[in-house]
Design a protein around this motif. Sequence first.
Motif, PDB file in Angstrom:
ATOM      1  N   VAL A 263      69.250  30.456  67.980  1.00 42.99           N
ATOM      2  CA  VAL A 263      67.895  29.903  67.958  1.00 42.99           C
ATOM      3  C   VAL A 263      67.666  29.090  69.224  1.00 42.99           C
ATOM      4  CG1 VAL A 263      67.732  29.851  65.447  1.00 42.99           C
ATOM      5  CG2 VAL A 263      68.668  27.879  66.654  1.00 42.99           C
ATOM      6  N   THR A 264      66.434  29.124  69.703  1.00 43.92           N
ATOM      7  CA  THR A 264      66.044  28.289  70.840  1.00 43.92           C
ATOM      8  C   THR A 264      65.669  26.918  70.303  1.00 43.92           C
ATOM      9  OG1 THR A 264      65.252  30.195  72.088  1.00 43.92           O
ATOM     10  CG2 THR A 264      64.427  28.030  72.747  1.00 43.92           C
TER      11      THR A 264
ATOM     12  N   VAL B 106      69.531  27.534  74.068  1.00 38.51           N
ATOM     13  CA  VAL B 106      69.675  28.478  72.951  1.00 38.51           C
ATOM     14  C   VAL B 106      71.067  28.305  72.361  1.00 38.51           C
ATOM     15  CG1 VAL B 106      69.434  30.872  72.223  1.00 38.51           C
ATOM     16  CG2 VAL B 106      68.199  30.063  74.241  1.00 38.51           C
ATOM     17  N   ALA B 107      71.150  28.110  71.055  1.00 38.82           N
ATOM     18  CA  ALA B 107      72.440  27.810  70.420  1.00 38.82           C
ATOM     19  C   ALA B 107      72.690  28.730  69.238  1.00 38.82           C
ATOM     20  CB  ALA B 107      72.477  26.354  69.961  1.00 38.82           C
ATOM     21  N   LYS B 108      73.979  29.040  69.045  1.00 33.87           N
ATOM     22  CA  LYS B 108      74.410  29.819  67.887  1.00 33.87           C
ATOM     23  C   LYS B 108      75.695  29.227  67.333  1.00 33.87           C
ATOM     24  CE  LYS B 108      76.188  34.167  66.199  1.00 33.87           C
ATOM     25  NZ  LYS B 108      77.252  33.371  65.537  1.00 33.87           N
TER      26      LYS B 108
ATOM     27  N   LEU C 141      68.711  38.611  78.551  1.00 39.13           N
ATOM     28  CA  LEU C 141      68.733  37.574  77.518  1.00 39.13           C
ATOM     29  C   LEU C 141      67.325  37.011  77.343  1.00 39.13           C
ATOM     30  CD1 LEU C 141      70.328  35.697  75.607  1.00 39.13           C
ATOM     31  CD2 LEU C 141      70.740  34.211  77.588  1.00 39.13           C
ATOM     32  N   ILE C 142      66.865  36.932  76.091  1.00 44.46           N
ATOM     33  CA  ILE C 142      65.515  36.457  75.796  1.00 44.46           C
ATOM     34  C   ILE C 142      65.608  35.143  75.019  1.00 44.46           C
ATOM     35  CG2 ILE C 142      63.326  36.969  74.675  1.00 44.46           C
ATOM     36  CD1 ILE C 142      63.953  38.740  77.084  1.00 44.46           C
ATOM     37  N   ALA C 143      65.070  34.080  75.620  1.00 43.51           N
ATOM     38  CA  ALA C 143      65.068  32.774  74.969  1.00 43.51           C
ATOM     39  C   ALA C 143      63.684  32.392  74.469  1.00 43.51           C
ATOM     40  CB  ALA C 143      65.582  31.709  75.943  1.00 43.51           C
ATOM     41  N   VAL C 144      62.646  32.826  75.181  1.00 40.90           N
ATOM     42  CA  VAL C 144      61.265  32.464  74.844  1.00 40.90           C
ATOM     43  C   VAL C 144      60.417  33.729  74.903  1.00 40.90           C
ATOM     44  CG1 VAL C 144      59.266  31.074  75.493  1.00 40.90           C
ATOM     45  CG2 VAL C 144      61.566  30.143  75.776  1.00 40.90           C
TER      46      VAL C 144
END
Length: 279
Positions: free
Chosen positions: A258-259, A248-250, A167-170
């Motif tokens: 989006v972060t 991070v929310a969708k 999982l990539i947040a940044v």
Amino acid sequence: MPFDQTADEGCFSRHGGATAELEDDANNNPYLDGWRNDGERDDIFEKTRHSALQMPLEKGGFTKLMKLEDKENDESNSINDCGLICLRKHELSVEGVHVDQCILPGFKYKVRRLGVKNKYLFEGRALHLLSISQGYGKRITFESKIKNLNSNYFWSDSNDDGYGFSLIAVEHGDKFTICNLRRRPIGHAIVEDVDETQTEINSKIDGTEITKEVGIRMRCRVRYTSEPHGMMSLRREETVFINGLAVVAKSRTNLKAVTKLIKNIELMSVGPCLFVKEQ
């Protein structure tokens, strides 16, 4: 290799076949097209996390707790008895008919092919996951620059050793506004480097929005504009190393997560603060 060409191009599902059509039924992706009902939503998260991740799942609260290990004590790869490269601690498992329940459409992932041919798909790029089809051999499709001919997909059972999802947040180059705990802007930050072991710590559902909290380590270039008390800052720029928790929310109405911000940050010069993502 072109951007839109997968490393597994030409592979086929043992169950679905190379010509299987991607199902567009809303039931395939409840996070993109709405919940079927509350009972089915609870069933989705009833199973525990993959044993290799050691992240127990608490039903109802949809809360997963995981102790972040120091990077120095975390081996890059986990080697099994056969000498093959296996799942890393921060990765989520896809193998055969199994897809980790925490892998959700809309979030951004890097995909690593496990086994002797250990390598990243899509030239190592992090892409947003579009869909996971139903069936035994699941077609997993990612975003593509070419809208009418998307070749960024593979089947869950194409590789005997499976796949590891990160999982990539940044990412490198992301920009943030530095705020004090009252959300008053005091500076700006640009990510120069980020640890690849971004680890999902907690997830929760609030109405039609799902939020993930991701533990991160990164190096940032910081430029201050004012002090927390509001006076002009005498400092200009500095490089800082940060540990934090990215949010991070969708939502159901958005195709991509989006972060929003990074919390639990404390800078030596300003104390506790927030990094709010600049969209």
